[in-house]
Design an enzyme around this catalytic site. Structure first.
Site, short mmCIF file in Angstrom:
data_model
loop_
_atom_site.label_atom_id
_atom_site.label_comp_id
_atom_site.label_asym_id
_atom_site.label_seq_id
_atom_site.Cartn_x
_atom_site.Cartn_y
_atom_site.Cartn_z
N LYS A 160 -24.20 -32.31 42.02
CA LYS A 160 -25.31 -31.48 41.57
C LYS A 160 -26.28 -32.27 40.68
O LYS A 160 -27.50 -32.24 40.86
CB LYS A 160 -24.74 -30.27 40.80
CG LYS A 160 -25.75 -29.50 40.02
CD LYS A 160 -26.70 -28.76 40.92
CE LYS A 160 -27.92 -28.32 40.16
NZ LYS A 160 -28.62 -27.22 40.75
N CYS A 205 -34.07 -27.23 35.52
CA CYS A 205 -33.09 -28.02 36.27
C CYS A 205 -33.43 -29.49 36.23
O CYS A 205 -32.76 -30.29 35.60
CB CYS A 205 -33.06 -27.53 37.70
SG CYS A 205 -32.92 -25.75 37.79
N1 SAJ Z 1 -42.62 -31.47 41.13
C1 SAJ Z 1 -43.57 -32.48 41.16
N2 SAJ Z 1 -43.78 -33.14 42.34
C2 SAJ Z 1 -43.10 -32.83 43.47
C3 SAJ Z 1 -42.11 -31.81 43.43
C4 SAJ Z 1 -41.90 -31.15 42.24
O1 SAJ Z 1 -44.21 -32.80 40.15
O2 SAJ Z 1 -43.36 -33.45 44.51
C5 SAJ Z 1 -42.37 -30.77 39.88
C6 SAJ Z 1 -42.61 -29.25 39.97
O3 SAJ Z 1 -43.95 -28.92 39.79
C7 SAJ Z 1 -41.71 -28.74 38.87
C8 SAJ Z 1 -40.53 -29.71 38.91
O4 SAJ Z 1 -41.00 -30.88 39.57
O5 SAJ Z 1 -42.34 -28.83 37.61
C9 SAJ Z 1 -39.28 -29.19 39.60
O6 SAJ Z 1 -39.63 -28.46 40.76
P1 SAJ Z 1 -38.80 -28.51 42.12
O7 SAJ Z 1 -39.43 -27.55 43.06
O8 SAJ Z 1 -38.66 -29.91 42.58
O9 SAJ Z 1 -37.33 -28.08 41.73
P2 SAJ Z 1 -36.69 -26.84 40.91
O10 SAJ Z 1 -36.46 -27.33 39.52
O11 SAJ Z 1 -37.46 -25.60 41.09
O12 SAJ Z 1 -35.30 -26.70 41.69
C10 SAJ Z 1 -34.43 -27.81 41.74
C11 SAJ Z 1 -33.97 -28.01 43.19
N3 SAJ Z 1 -33.31 -29.30 43.32
C12 SAJ Z 1 -33.65 -30.19 44.28
O13 SAJ Z 1 -34.55 -30.00 45.05
C13 SAJ Z 1 -32.84 -31.44 44.32
C14 SAJ Z 1 -33.03 -26.87 43.57
O14 SAJ Z 1 -32.48 -27.10 44.86
C15 SAJ Z 1 -31.92 -26.73 42.55
O15 SAJ Z 1 -31.03 -25.67 42.87
C16 SAJ Z 1 -32.55 -26.44 41.21
O16 SAJ Z 1 -33.36 -27.57 40.86
C17 SAJ Z 1 -31.46 -26.21 40.19
O17 SAJ Z 1 -31.20 -25.04 39.87
O18 SAJ Z 1 -30.84 -27.17 39.75
#
Ligand code: SAJ
Length: 435
Positions: free
Chosen positions: A215, A269
């Protein structure tokens, strides 16, 4: 193995959808939260978080009469802990000159302690909260064994991380692969039997520490990849090119998939979990630490962009900040870089009105959150787009022109077509672009 009565501790973004899912698949579910307001609201049928489809699924689950709520656990066949594991805000660790944030495991500890009086032989306990590797064996086992029962012998104990994406939780809960890490093979099998109730994705059995590591690795991998995208944005800006165009072209390569730069990484996360590895082993995690620092530094880069657009002295300058959530189309403001940007702007003297459509009444200390787009724009000099919410993406220059005297835009999330806004008389600035 059958588990008919399930007690879920923590009714947030993970616990509530999970409780809903089990109840709608015929299990008797007691949802527990230490916050009496959450319990009261759910008892009245009102969901306290925004997640697409959740309110409807919750209504259907309530109608089965299988779902009830309390502030304390009660005897059950299986207990699931889904409470938050944040880091301490102002209690940094340090080792060999490396400063790191430390995991705050108090909620997991008290949830486990609350289970102890109810634990019976043959029960299953599952930890879902993202936790530093070895938490299940080193933190949970000693607490739960205070019941007089032996973990892995008298009761089953497993770690099963939630891996769902906010915004798509209900679908991903069912479809994603599910990892079950048991402290014994029988514990993993018990966890497998429990989640097979509703999980359609593959269910993989392993040991507890591997499941914890899986995780944290997933979220750390994403954090590092976002950090490099953010560094590419700063580089493109310096080289006078457009990072979005460069990424699009690079991603045509069959083995390259660069993520999107932006104002930073937020949420509960990805901006938190990598710290669990740095804290556990600061001497061997320089890359992970650096990625965290790059992403945490991104709001400062946004401040520089605003200075470039408005001039160095921001004293009294009026900014409309669009979006406070940590990512598009969610109402979650935890660790949001957008909020950090607003604080930085205010620290530099700017007067900021922020509008968050998913939480128009957001009461954030030190932030002037206004309830409508109109209120944010009415006397602004500069419009700063911080979150790519669907409703912001749809805004047109003509609409915006009529709502504001501002003619300067800073788009940190590449949501608008620069040429359309430029044609309408706006000075359009974009993160990662200097032309
Ligand atoms: N972000 C960027 N650039 C990107 C993608 C995301 O700047 O290309 C930023 C987003 O705006 C946000 C942050 O990263 O601020 C996180 O967003 P996210 O959509 O990547 O992830 P979370 O935090 O909403 O959810 C993540 C997911 N993990 C992965 O994709 C590996 C989800 O599957 C997990 O269950 C979740 O964390 C968790 O609960 O741990």
């Amino acid at each position: 193995m059958t588990f008919n009565k399930i007690c879920i501790l923590g009714l947030g973004y993970i616990g509530l959808p999970t409780a809903t899912m089990f109840a709608s698949h015929g299990e008797d579910v007691l949802g527990v939260d230490i916050n009496p307001q959450v319990v009261e609201s759910l008892q009245k049928g009102k969901v306290h978080i925004h997640e697409p489809g959740l309110a409807e699924a919750f209504d259907r689950a309530l109608a089965t009469r299988k779902l009830s709520f309390a502030t304390q656990p009660a005897p059950a066949d299986a207990f699931i802990i889904a409470v938050p594991t944040p880091f301490y805000e102002d209690n940094l660790g340090e080792l060999g000159g490396i400063k790191f944030k430390k995991a705050d495991m108090r909620a997991v500890t008290s949830a486990a302690q609350a289970i102890v009086p109810h634990l019976q032989p043959g029960n299953l306990v599952v930890l879902e909260s993202t936790s530093p590797p070895r938490t299940t064996v080193e933190l949970l086992v000693p607490i739960l064994e205070k019941s007089g029962l032996k973990a892995g012998v008298d009761f089953y104990l497993a770690y099963s991380p939630e891996r769902v994406l906010p915004g798509q939780i209900l679908r991903e809960l069912v479809e994603n692969a599910r990892v079950i890490g048991g402290i014994s093979p029988e514990s993993a099998q018990a966890g497998h039997a429990l989640y097979a109730t509703f999980v359609k994705g593959q269910i993989i059995e392993t040991d507890a520490t591997t499941a914890e590591m899986v995780k944290v690795m997933e979220n750390t991998y994403r954090d590092v990849n976002i950090a490099i995208a953010n560094e590419f944005a700063r580089l493109s800006d310096r080289f006078g090119i457009d990072v979005w165009e460069a990424i699009q072209i690079a991603n045509l390569h069959p083995r390259v998939k660069i993520l999107n730069p932006g104002p930073g990484v937020g949420g509960h996360c990805i901006s938190v979990d990598p710290w669990f590895l740095v804290e556990a082993a600061p001497d061997i995690t320089p890359l992970i630490l650096n990625a965290r620092q790059v992403n945490d530094g991104q709001p400062h880069y946004v401040l520089d962009l605003v200075r470039r657009a408005l001039g160095n002295d921001l004293q009294g300058r009026r900014v409309a900040a669009l979006g406070l959530a940590y990512k598009p189309d969610v109402d979650d403001l935890r660790e949001s870089p957008a909020v950090e940007v607003v604080h930085l702007l205010q620290g530099a003297g700017a007067v900021v009105k922020a509008f968050e459509p998913f939480k128009p009444e957001a009461g954030i200390a030190g932030v002037q959150a206004v309830p409508t787009l109109e209120a944010a724009l009415e006397d602004a000099e500069l419009i700063l787009l911080l979150v790519s919410h669907g409703q912001f993406k749809m805004l047109t220059p003509i609409q915006v022109q009529s709502l504001t005297p501002a003619r300067i835009l800073v788009d940190t999330v590449n949501s608008w077509q620069g040429k359309d806004w430029a044609a309408a008389g706006f000075a359009y600035h974009r993160l990662g672009v200097r032309k």
